[in-house]
Design an enzyme around this catalytic site. Structure first.
Site, PDB file in Angstrom:
ATOM      1  N   ASP A 206      -3.485   2.478  -5.646  1.00  0.00           N
ATOM      2  CA  ASP A 206      -2.339   2.571  -4.724  1.00  0.00           C
ATOM      3  C   ASP A 206      -2.187   1.323  -3.857  1.00  0.00           C
ATOM      4  O   ASP A 206      -1.560   1.372  -2.817  1.00  0.00           O
ATOM      5  CB  ASP A 206      -2.473   3.810  -3.831  1.00  0.00           C
ATOM      6  CG  ASP A 206      -3.676   3.736  -2.906  1.00  0.00           C
ATOM      7  OD1 ASP A 206      -4.508   2.827  -3.096  1.00  0.00           O
ATOM      8  OD2 ASP A 206      -3.780   4.567  -2.002  1.00  0.00           O
ATOM      9  N   GLU A 207      -2.747   0.205  -4.299  1.00  0.00           N
ATOM     10  CA  GLU A 207      -2.764  -0.965  -3.430  1.00  0.00           C
ATOM     11  C   GLU A 207      -2.751  -2.239  -4.256  1.00  0.00           C
ATOM     12  O   GLU A 207      -3.478  -2.344  -5.244  1.00  0.00           O
ATOM     13  CB  GLU A 207      -4.053  -0.890  -2.612  1.00  0.00           C
ATOM     14  CG  GLU A 207      -4.177  -1.864  -1.490  1.00  0.00           C
ATOM     15  CD  GLU A 207      -5.552  -1.698  -0.829  1.00  0.00           C
ATOM     16  OE1 GLU A 207      -5.955  -0.547  -0.569  1.00  0.00           O
ATOM     17  OE2 GLU A 207      -6.224  -2.705  -0.639  1.00  0.00           O
TER      18      GLU A 207
ATOM     19  N   ASP B 212       0.855  -1.184   0.000  1.00  0.00           N
ATOM     20  CA  ASP B 212       0.000   0.000   0.000  1.00  0.00           C
ATOM     21  C   ASP B 212       0.896   1.240   0.000  1.00  0.00           C
ATOM     22  O   ASP B 212       1.751   1.380   0.866  1.00  0.00           O
ATOM     23  CB  ASP B 212      -0.871  -0.046   1.257  1.00  0.00           C
ATOM     24  CG  ASP B 212      -2.098   0.833   1.136  1.00  0.00           C
ATOM     25  OD1 ASP B 212      -3.153   0.429   1.621  1.00  0.00           O
ATOM     26  OD2 ASP B 212      -1.974   1.936   0.582  1.00  0.00           O
TER      27      ASP B 212
END
Length: 421
Positions: free
Chosen positions: A110-111, A14
């Site tokens: 973003d992960e 993350d």
DNA sequence: TCTGGGGTCCTAGGACCC
DNA sequence: TCTGGGGTCCTAGGACCC
């Protein structure tokens, strides 16, 4: 231990305050300064990312920009998001992560989740006896490389399921790695507030609070039938996950998020395509609203054609100035042409707009998507031929290069005279 | 807390068909 | 003579995620 019996080893990677971090790469003078990404100071939107410097003041993603302006220090920099740039960096991060394991699933911009079961031998050094520690070290090497090569700080959670990995990555922030060993899951989760469990949002949290349940430990002790009135069919799954159980999706890492799916081999669902817009100022004139709807319909249909899908359902979303929100939908023969969709949308809008209150937001969603079989040139309708030429221009110059909505935008700009070349 | 924008999934009633 | 039951689609709304 056989592969079947060995607990899965899943990492959740993350990126920390991702949008802020990218903005700092683009604007190095922002390093160490309080930064809010979401829009102009005092604007109408909400915060999408807040740097660690402003968080102690209560500024976090989700709050309104106006509220953020009130809370944040005076030297805070507010900026609108640049999604295209963020996507480019997200792609670079994925390439680095894939150097460390072939098994990965993108969860959002973003992960991502990474599978490490079976990789342990590859990474084990002489003297290593603890595979958990080996993978933890590898994850630290990975975040170090992402920071070194891209300048982006990231955190990693490692556990026996996606849920555990995800929660652990939150605990690891900022710029940390948190390992939860097999068998430690329940003890790891127990003291955390229920809100930390993916699937429990503000509403679920409040309802649990009313039952006196604040921590995941208390939730884990619940009987499923106590929670069914609140969570319905999801009750059993939530209790199991609160107990740290390894769900079925853990080993296989589950499916990719449909937003990132190329297509769907089974043909059951292709997701949906939507665009919505909150106006800079509430709009009263129905003709203005219709012009905005036209632009949105053009955009979603263009996106559908780019993806090679046709929609069978369109949904209009309307939000009045007082925030009353309604949706109206209609199904029809599959199409990806705004020439088919626009008349339907306008009819829905004229029927739905029963109040004279100004309109705050309109949105258009295409769903019930289908992949049409290959079409012969001869079978193309006039509409489809037109779209081919327009979309060809857009492929080179972007959506706004051509089209009815783009033409109107250009008109408005020259009318107002506020734009100079 | 005057509340974005892209999505997914679930619920629930009614239509319609067999 | 007001009455079944299941399956599937359509429509509207809502919780949740990032």
């Amino acid at each position: 231990m056989s592969d079947e019996l060995r607990p899965a080893r899943i990492a959740c990677l993350d990126l920390d305050t991702f949008f802020v971090s990218v903005e700092r790469i683009l604007h190095p003078e922002l390093a160490g300064r309080p930064v809010v990404v979401g829009g102009a100071r005092g604007g109408r939107g909400v915060v999408t990312a807040a740097s660690y410097e402003v968080r102690p003041f209560g500024v976090r993603s989700g709050i309104s920009l106006r509220e953020a302006d009130r809370l944040a220090p005076k030297d805070t920099v507010f900026m609108p998001p640049s999604h295209g740039v963020y996507s480019d960096y997200a792609h670079k991060v994925r390439l680095i992560a894939q150097d460390f394991t072939p098994e990965s699933r993108v969860a959002s911009i973003d992960e991502m989740y990474l599978g490490f079961q079976g990789c342990e031998e590859l990474y084990r050094r002489a003297g290593d006896v603890d595979d958990d520690a080996t993978i933890e070290r590898v994850c630290r090497e990975m975040t170090a490389r992402i920071l070194r090569e891209l300048g982006l700080p990231a955190s990693v959670g490692i556990g026996s399921s996606k849920t555990i990995a995800k929660v652990a990555s939150g605990v690891a922030k900022p710029a940390g790695v948190r390992l939860v060993r097999a068998g430690d899951e329940a003890a790891f989760l127990a003291p955390l507030p229920v809100r930390k469990l993916p699937g429990i949002g503000p509403v679920g949290e409040e309802r649990l609070q009313a039952m006196g349940i604040a921590t995941l430990g208390r939730l884990a002790a619940c009987r499923v039938d106590e929670l069914e009135p609140i969570f319905g069919v999801r009750a059993g799954d939530l209790v199991l996950r609160a107990r740290g159980a390894t769900d079925a999706s853990a080993v296989l890492l589950g499916r990719e998020r449909p937003a990132f799916r190329e297509h769907d081999p089974e043909g059951e669902t292709l997701g949906s395509i939507s665009n919505e817009r909150t106006f800079a100022e509430d709009v009263r004139d129905p003709r203005d609203v219709e012009a905005r709807l036209c632009a949105l319909v053009e955009r979603v249909c263009w996106r559908a054609r780019k993806r090679g899908v046709k929609a069978r359902t369109v949904t209009l979303k309307l939000r009045y100035a007082d925030f009353e929100t309604l949706t109206r939908s209609r199904s029809f023969a599959a199409t990806s042409s705004e020439l088919d969709v626009l008349p339907i949308v306008l009819a829905l809008y004229r029927k739905a707009r029963t109040r004279s209150t100004a309109v705050r937001l309109v949105g258009i969603q295409l769903s019930n998507l289908h992949e049409p079989g290959a079409q012969l040139e001869l079978e193309l309708t006039t509409h489809e031929r037109l779209h081919r030429s327009v979309d060809g221009i857009r492929a080179k110059y972007g959506f706004d290069a051509v089209g009815a909505a783009a033409a109107r935008r250009r008109d408005r700009r020259s009318d107002s005279g506020s734009r100079t070349r």
